[in-house]
Scaffold this motif. Structure first.
Motif, mmCIF file in Angstrom:
data_model
loop_
_atom_site.group_PDB
_atom_site.id
_atom_site.type_symbol
_atom_site.label_atom_id
_atom_site.label_comp_id
_atom_site.label_asym_id
_atom_site.label_seq_id
_atom_site.Cartn_x
_atom_site.Cartn_y
_atom_site.Cartn_z
ATOM 1 N N VAL A 76 0.880 -0.248 -1.412
ATOM 2 C CA VAL A 76 1.151 1.190 -1.336
ATOM 3 C C VAL A 76 0.464 1.726 -0.082
ATOM 4 C CG1 VAL A 76 0.997 3.398 -2.530
ATOM 5 C CG2 VAL A 76 1.226 1.289 -3.847
ATOM 6 N N ILE A 121 1.047 4.700 -10.027
ATOM 7 C CA ILE A 121 1.932 4.753 -8.857
ATOM 8 C C ILE A 121 3.347 5.097 -9.288
ATOM 9 C CG2 ILE A 121 3.034 3.305 -7.093
ATOM 10 C CD1 ILE A 121 0.275 1.793 -6.976
ATOM 11 N N ASN A 122 3.806 4.447 -10.349
ATOM 12 C CA ASN A 122 5.147 4.725 -10.851
ATOM 13 C C ASN A 122 5.247 6.130 -11.426
ATOM 14 O OD1 ASN A 122 5.815 2.105 -10.124
ATOM 15 N ND2 ASN A 122 5.507 1.291 -12.173
ATOM 16 N N SER A 158 9.638 6.697 -0.116
ATOM 17 C CA SER A 158 11.069 6.418 -0.192
ATOM 18 C C SER A 158 11.598 6.136 1.207
ATOM 19 C CB SER A 158 11.806 7.597 -0.815
ATOM 20 O OG SER A 158 11.709 8.710 0.042
ATOM 21 N N GLU A 200 5.155 8.594 -8.635
ATOM 22 C CA GLU A 200 6.114 8.276 -7.582
ATOM 23 C C GLU A 200 5.434 8.209 -6.217
ATOM 24 O OE1 GLU A 200 9.122 11.275 -8.076
ATOM 25 O OE2 GLU A 200 9.737 10.484 -10.012
ATOM 26 N N LEU A 201 4.419 7.364 -6.125
ATOM 27 C CA LEU A 201 3.616 7.275 -4.912
ATOM 28 C C LEU A 201 4.144 6.289 -3.877
ATOM 29 C CD1 LEU A 201 -0.001 7.456 -6.386
ATOM 30 C CD2 LEU A 201 1.371 9.282 -5.365
ATOM 31 N N MET A 202 5.154 5.514 -4.236
ATOM 32 C CA MET A 202 5.749 4.628 -3.234
ATOM 33 C C MET A 202 6.624 5.475 -2.325
ATOM 34 S SD MET A 202 4.638 1.578 -3.415
ATOM 35 C CE MET A 202 5.783 0.551 -2.523
ATOM 36 N N GLN A 248 -0.807 0.511 -11.030
ATOM 37 C CA GLN A 248 0.638 0.354 -10.837
ATOM 38 C C GLN A 248 1.393 1.366 -11.691
ATOM 39 O OE1 GLN A 248 2.417 -1.864 -8.585
ATOM 40 N NE2 GLN A 248 3.807 -0.206 -9.129
ATOM 41 N N LEU A 264 -1.621 -3.554 -3.772
ATOM 42 C CA LEU A 264 -0.334 -3.298 -4.418
ATOM 43 C C LEU A 264 0.765 -2.951 -3.403
ATOM 44 C CD1 LEU A 264 -1.531 -1.293 -7.546
ATOM 45 C CD2 LEU A 264 -0.572 -3.608 -7.517
ATOM 46 N N ARG A 293 -0.855 10.635 3.344
ATOM 47 C CA ARG A 293 0.374 10.452 4.106
ATOM 48 C C ARG A 293 0.649 11.795 4.780
ATOM 49 N NH1 ARG A 293 3.261 7.952 -0.585
ATOM 50 N NH2 ARG A 293 2.432 5.856 -0.598
ATOM 51 N N LEU A 330 -4.907 -0.077 -3.856
ATOM 52 C CA LEU A 330 -3.614 0.428 -3.389
ATOM 53 C C LEU A 330 -3.050 -0.472 -2.294
ATOM 54 C CD1 LEU A 330 -4.329 4.262 -3.368
ATOM 55 C CD2 LEU A 330 -2.612 3.094 -4.765
ATOM 56 N N GLU A 331 -3.916 -0.919 -1.407
ATOM 57 C CA GLU A 331 -3.483 -1.820 -0.342
ATOM 58 C C GLU A 331 -2.975 -3.138 -0.937
ATOM 59 O OE1 GLU A 331 -5.567 -4.162 3.342
ATOM 60 O OE2 GLU A 331 -6.164 -2.077 3.014
#
Length: 185
Positions: free
Chosen positions: A68, A151-152, A159, A155-157, A148, A66, A84, A63-64
């Motif tokens: 995220v 993640i998409n 906002s 929706e783990l990125m 990846q 990538l 988070r 994750l790091e």
């Protein structure tokens, strides 16, 4: 560490039992539970946490890589390796107990299921990624590609606007979402 036990008891009484149970406790016991809930958990140096570092180590590194962002935090009696806290989001394997020695798996499964139940009751979004599916990926590139897509899908990125209503905590209990992605390769 007594703080962990008290916090676990407080969570179990509040989240798993009839709310009137606490009202039958003596005032001193209710006060102790209130103090346990409001006091941040700060384990002493070297205290062994139930979630071992190797369980989420690979996932954390990928994750790091990538980009995220996640942080480690303690919430109630639970150590959350990939969290988070500001948006009450935690990412874990769906069956992380299989990474433990056979003699410990049953207890770890009970612990993990209870932790997820408690976090969800507290408004956390618990995203569980399918470990077995991830383990079929042989190369780092395959793992990164799979992650990846997860993640998409989830929706783990983060906002730009964490206070907007669409970013409020939600519960995702659908590991098939990632499996669907893997069949489209």
């Amino acid at each position: 560490y007594r703080g962990v036990s008290l916090k676990r008891i407080e969570f179990c009484l509040r989240l798993e039992r009839d709310p009137t149970v606490v009202s039958y406790l003596p005032q001193s016991a209710r006060h102790l539970l209130t103090v346990a809930r409001s006091t941040p958990l700060e384990p002493p140096e070297g205290y062994p946490l139930l979630e071992r570092p190797f369980v989420f180590g690979d996932l954390s590194k990928l994750l790091e890589e990538l980009g995220v962002p996640f942080t480690s935090t303690i919430y109630g009696p639970y150590f959350l390796r990939l969290a988070r806290p500001e948006s009450k989001l935690v990412v874990e394997w769906d069956t992380n107990w299989v990474l433990y020695p056979p003699w410990r798996r049953s207890a770890q499964e009970d612990y993990t299921r209870r932790k997820h139940k408690h976090l969800k009751a507290e408004g956390w979004q618990v995203v569980t990624l399918p470990l077995a599916e991830f383990q079929t990926k042989q190369t780092k590139e395959e793992q990164l590609d799979w992650l990846q897509r997860a993640i998409n899908a989830y929706e783990l990125m983060p906002s730009a606007s964490p206070s907007s209503p669409e970013n409020s905590p939600k519960i995702i209990e659908n590991p098939e979402k990632v499996e669907e992605l893997t069949t489209t390769q």
